[in-house]
Design a protein around this motif. Structure first.
Motif, mmCIF file in Angstrom:
data_model
loop_
_atom_site.group_PDB
_atom_site.id
_atom_site.type_symbol
_atom_site.label_atom_id
_atom_site.label_comp_id
_atom_site.label_asym_id
_atom_site.label_seq_id
_atom_site.Cartn_x
_atom_site.Cartn_y
_atom_site.Cartn_z
ATOM 1 N N PHE A 168 23.903 42.573 57.242
ATOM 2 C CA PHE A 168 24.105 42.835 56.209
ATOM 3 C C PHE A 168 24.192 42.684 54.350
ATOM 4 N N VAL A 169 25.479 43.179 55.165
ATOM 5 C CA VAL A 169 26.637 43.570 53.505
ATOM 6 C C VAL A 169 27.405 41.689 53.966
ATOM 7 N N GLU A 170 27.391 41.060 54.319
ATOM 8 C CA GLU A 170 27.859 40.088 54.495
ATOM 9 C C GLU A 170 27.072 39.439 53.107
ATOM 10 N N SER A 171 25.499 39.175 53.767
ATOM 11 C CA SER A 171 24.793 38.304 52.673
ATOM 12 C C SER A 171 24.438 39.060 52.007
ATOM 13 N N ARG A 172 24.406 40.086 51.760
ATOM 14 C CA ARG A 172 24.092 41.267 50.047
ATOM 15 C C ARG A 172 24.980 40.772 49.396
ATOM 16 N N MET A 173 26.042 40.001 49.785
ATOM 17 C CA MET A 173 27.603 40.660 49.135
ATOM 18 C C MET A 173 27.523 39.563 48.008
ATOM 19 N N LYS A 174 26.799 38.232 49.145
ATOM 20 C CA LYS A 174 26.203 36.648 48.252
ATOM 21 C C LYS A 174 25.712 36.944 46.615
ATOM 22 N N GLN A 175 24.265 37.650 47.812
ATOM 23 C CA GLN A 175 22.883 37.703 47.143
ATOM 24 C C GLN A 175 23.590 37.743 45.085
ATOM 25 N N SER A 176 24.502 38.967 45.662
ATOM 26 C CA SER A 176 23.605 39.981 44.342
ATOM 27 C C SER A 176 25.389 39.619 43.537
ATOM 28 N N ASN A 177 26.157 38.680 44.792
ATOM 29 C CA ASN A 177 27.963 37.911 43.622
ATOM 30 C C ASN A 177 29.180 39.610 43.332
ATOM 31 N N ILE A 178 29.082 40.034 44.243
ATOM 32 C CA ILE A 178 29.308 41.297 44.515
ATOM 33 C C ILE A 178 31.240 40.587 44.194
ATOM 34 N N LEU A 179 31.911 39.712 44.835
ATOM 35 C CA LEU A 179 33.193 39.474 44.519
ATOM 36 C C LEU A 179 33.092 37.551 43.739
ATOM 37 N N ASN A 180 32.688 38.241 42.312
ATOM 38 C CA ASN A 180 32.927 37.781 41.417
ATOM 39 C C ASN A 180 34.644 38.001 41.021
ATOM 40 N N ASP A 181 34.759 36.794 39.643
ATOM 41 C CA ASP A 181 36.109 36.849 39.414
ATOM 42 C C ASP A 181 37.046 38.271 39.042
ATOM 43 N N VAL A 182 36.526 38.020 37.919
ATOM 44 C CA VAL A 182 35.975 39.672 37.521
ATOM 45 C C VAL A 182 36.724 41.122 37.867
ATOM 46 N N THR A 183 34.693 41.262 39.644
ATOM 47 C CA THR A 183 36.112 42.180 40.191
ATOM 48 C C THR A 183 36.839 42.322 41.105
ATOM 49 N N LEU A 184 37.724 40.475 41.513
ATOM 50 C CA LEU A 184 38.825 40.190 42.113
ATOM 51 C C LEU A 184 39.436 40.665 41.514
ATOM 52 N N THR A 185 39.731 39.716 40.691
ATOM 53 C CA THR A 185 40.950 40.088 39.128
ATOM 54 C C THR A 185 41.363 42.151 39.176
ATOM 55 N N ALA A 186 39.826 42.482 39.393
ATOM 56 C CA ALA A 186 40.780 44.039 38.886
ATOM 57 C C ALA A 186 41.650 45.053 40.358
ATOM 58 N N ASP A 201 40.723 31.833 50.557
ATOM 59 C CA ASP A 201 40.053 32.030 49.650
ATOM 60 C C ASP A 201 39.818 32.379 47.815
ATOM 61 N N GLN A 202 39.810 34.210 48.399
ATOM 62 C CA GLN A 202 39.336 34.853 47.616
ATOM 63 C C GLN A 202 41.212 35.093 46.594
ATOM 64 N N HIS A 203 42.105 34.323 47.141
ATOM 65 C CA HIS A 203 42.828 35.319 46.641
ATOM 66 C C HIS A 203 42.902 34.068 45.038
ATOM 67 N N ARG A 204 42.779 32.513 46.213
ATOM 68 C CA ARG A 204 43.042 31.115 45.092
ATOM 69 C C ARG A 204 41.604 31.267 44.331
ATOM 70 N N GLN A 205 41.122 31.996 44.510
ATOM 71 C CA GLN A 205 40.182 32.612 42.699
ATOM 72 C C GLN A 205 40.087 32.916 42.202
ATOM 73 N N VAL A 206 41.560 34.065 42.411
ATOM 74 C CA VAL A 206 41.467 35.257 41.737
ATOM 75 C C VAL A 206 43.295 34.785 40.822
ATOM 76 N N THR A 207 43.558 33.761 41.885
ATOM 77 C CA THR A 207 45.486 33.134 40.246
ATOM 78 C C THR A 207 44.363 31.805 39.949
ATOM 79 N N SER A 208 43.636 31.111 39.954
ATOM 80 C CA SER A 208 42.630 30.457 39.331
ATOM 81 C C SER A 208 42.257 30.304 38.149
ATOM 82 N N TYR A 209 41.861 32.076 37.926
ATOM 83 C CA TYR A 209 41.200 32.457 37.124
ATOM 84 C C TYR A 209 42.341 32.954 36.506
ATOM 85 N N VAL A 210 43.112 33.717 36.838
ATOM 86 C CA VAL A 210 44.430 34.399 35.885
ATOM 87 C C VAL A 210 45.133 33.684 35.223
ATOM 88 N N PHE A 211 45.337 33.118 35.388
ATOM 89 C CA PHE A 211 46.760 31.520 35.249
ATOM 90 C C PHE A 211 45.397 30.979 34.076
#
Length: 339
Positions: A168-186, A201-211
């Motif tokens: 349920f958590v995994e599905s809701r996190m995807k639907q609500s875009n919980i782990l977006n660039d802003v949240t992961l960077t914070a 994958d999330q670390h690569r997402q943060v790295t790409s966004y921050v750089f």
């Protein structure tokens, strides 16, 4: 969001957590359990039975409500807490009914559910699943909770929560875009979390966004923060809990650009609850009796009220960190260069 490219925003985590609870309860088997619980609770809210329940040491039964967050968990908990007392009341009513047919007593279907161990076990299982979701909802509504905190709690729920809850958590996190660039960077820039729960994958997402956002000296500071070198090594040793204190000292030690960038993300609240409270405070200040207050005066009063409340909640944590002297974190000639 149109062309507001500099605007940082994220989903309301409290609302998303409430949707998660809805996802769980909407599952047919859980929906059926909640309907049965509601039937029992409603029956014991009848005037005569409520009085008997309270006299026997029980509590007024709680009912689930679509507009009140965490109410499904509260209704289930209320049922379980009152179960023993409701059984006692039911037995006493049945005995009294043998000599007085007008005695008020629970409906037969309600009585059978109280003594149905399988049903009681199913209610307990549902409450066990809903409880961490309710705690997440309440946590995200706190004025001191940021998107970094919310991300940590969501990931904790996904990785360490009850096994039955994880899909349920995994599905809701995807639907609500919980782990977006802003949240992961914070979460990555939080001095305690540091993105430790993020996958590759999330670390690569943060790295790409921050750089993409940082330039020049800030990138050099980022290297020091990521590797724990120089001033950041000294800061890490002190185990500062407060993001504000951590980046305050980082700023003093020559990492101002990165500190400003990090705090922009760490200041984002976990939910809209704080903003809603602000509107409520405004309505309290600028009420019917004080309707001639100017906009400027009411703004100052609301700001004072908000500042005092917020300060009371965070002053202990901040004082503990800020009391440390700056020289404990290294000297002016300390370098971030790798040895």
């Amino acid at each position: 969001m149109g062309n507001a490219s500099n605007l940082l925003y994220s989903t309301c985590n409290a609302h998303s957590a409430n949707l998660l609870a809805g996802d769980i309860v909407s599952k047919p088997v859980n929906s059926k359990i909640m309907r049965k619980v509601t039937t029992v609770q409603k029956d014991f809210r009848r005037t005569g039975l409520t009085d008997l329940l309270l006299k026997a040491g029980g509590h007024k039964p709680a009912l689930p409500c679509a507009t009140r967050w965490t109410s499904q968990r509260s209704a289930g908990e209320s049922f379980l807490k009152n179960l023993s007392t409701m059984k006692t009341v039911t037995t006493a009513c049945e005995v009294e009914a043998e000599s007085d047919k007008d005695t008020i007593r629970p409906k037969p279907i309600v009585s059978s559910r109280l003594f149905n161990q399988k049903f009681v076990a199913s209610v307990k299982s549902l409450v066990d699943i809903l409880d961490p979701v309710a705690k997440l909802t309440n946590y995200c509504q706190k004025s001191t909770s940021s998107v970094a905190d919310a991300a940590e709690k969501w990931l904790e729920l996904l990785q360490d929560g009850p096994v039955a809850l994880r899909p349920f958590v995994e599905s809701r996190m995807k639907q609500s875009n919980i782990l977006n660039d802003v949240t992961l960077t914070a979460n990555f820039f939080h001095p305690i979390y540091r993105g430790k729960r993020l996958n590759e994958d999330q670390h690569r997402q943060v790295t790409s966004y921050v750089f993409d956002k940082l330039k020049g000296p800030a990138l050099e500071s980022l290297h020091g923060f990521t590797k724990g070198k120089g001033a950041f090594a000294s800061l890490a040793q002190k185990k500062i809990v407060s993001p504000k204190a951590f980046w305050h000292f980082a700023d003093q030690l020559g990492h101002g650009e990165l500190a400003t960038f990090a705090l922009d993300y760490l200041k984002i609240p976990a939910s809209t609850a704080q903003l809603e409270r602000l509107f409520s405070n405004w309505a309290y200040v600028h009420n019917d009796i004080r309707n001639r207050l100017s906009t400027e005066t009411s703004k100052k009063l609301v700001n004072t009220n908000f500042t005092l409340r917020t300060t009371d909640e965070i002053i202990e944590d901040d004082d503990e960190d800020f009391e440390m002297e700056g020289e404990q974190f290294g000297t002016d000639d300390e370098s971030d260069q790798d040895e």
